[in-house]
Design a protein around this motif. Structure first.
Motif, PDB file in Angstrom:
ATOM      1  N   SER A  25       6.428   0.184  10.392  1.00 26.35           N
ATOM      2  CA  SER A  25       5.282  -0.111   8.968  1.00 26.35           C
ATOM      3  C   SER A  25       4.319   0.104   9.178  1.00 26.35           C
ATOM      4  N   ALA A  26       3.945   0.640  10.595  1.00 23.69           N
ATOM      5  CA  ALA A  26       2.723   1.983  10.649  1.00 23.69           C
ATOM      6  C   ALA A  26       2.802   2.972  10.129  1.00 23.69           C
ATOM      7  N   SER A  29       2.456   3.100   6.742  1.00 27.47           N
ATOM      8  CA  SER A  29       0.877   3.028   6.144  1.00 27.47           C
ATOM      9  C   SER A  29       0.184   4.530   6.579  1.00 27.47           C
ATOM     10  N   ARG A  32       1.059   7.318   3.991  1.00 35.62           N
ATOM     11  CA  ARG A  32       0.201   6.815   2.372  1.00 35.62           C
ATOM     12  C   ARG A  32      -1.340   7.715   2.281  1.00 35.62           C
ATOM     13  N   ASP A  33      -1.573   7.641   3.636  1.00 41.71           N
ATOM     14  CA  ASP A  33      -2.564   8.731   3.617  1.00 41.71           C
ATOM     15  C   ASP A  33      -3.165   9.657   3.874  1.00 41.71           C
ATOM     16  N   ASP A  58       8.327  -3.421  -0.551  1.00 41.19           N
ATOM     17  CA  ASP A  58       7.118  -2.658  -0.644  1.00 41.19           C
ATOM     18  C   ASP A  58       8.287  -1.965  -1.782  1.00 41.19           C
TER      19      ASP A  58
END
Length: 103
Positions: A25-26, A29, A32-33, A58
């Motif tokens: 999950s991390a 995230s 996506r950055d 998601d």
């Protein structure tokens, strides 16, 4: 994303490179950055992306991360991208349409 190995503390017991659900999950995230992806791609010649298709929580995982990868690639002048996905259909409704798509 760039062929670099994960740190030992990110690995789940059972094999090299396996990541626990919380770390996944991390990682999603961070992926996506665009700035984080740009940093990961710095000095790379190509990108190989092996993302899952997403899930109900998601569904846009692959699209979001691929967009970040492409933007970061343009910023650091990486021109080769290979994308593969082992799970192309994440829906289960409407059942007749999904059944036809999965055949």
């Amino acid at each position: 994303m760039t062929g670099r190995r994960q740190a030992d503390d990110d690995r789940q017991p059972g094999g090299p490179g396996l990541v626990s659900a919380g770390r996944r999950s991390a990682a999603a995230s961070a992926a996506r950055d665009v700035q984080a992806v740009r940093k990961a791609l710095d000095g790379s010649d190509a990108v190989i992306s092996t993302l899952p298709g997403g899930n109900r929580r998601d569904p846009h995982l692959t699209a979001d991360i691929t967009a970040a990868i492409i933007t970061a690639m343009a910023d650091v002048d990486v021109r080769r991208l290979v994308v593969t996905n082992a799970y192309p259909i994440v829906a289960d409704r409407p059942r007749p349409a999904v059944t036809l798509l999965r055949c």
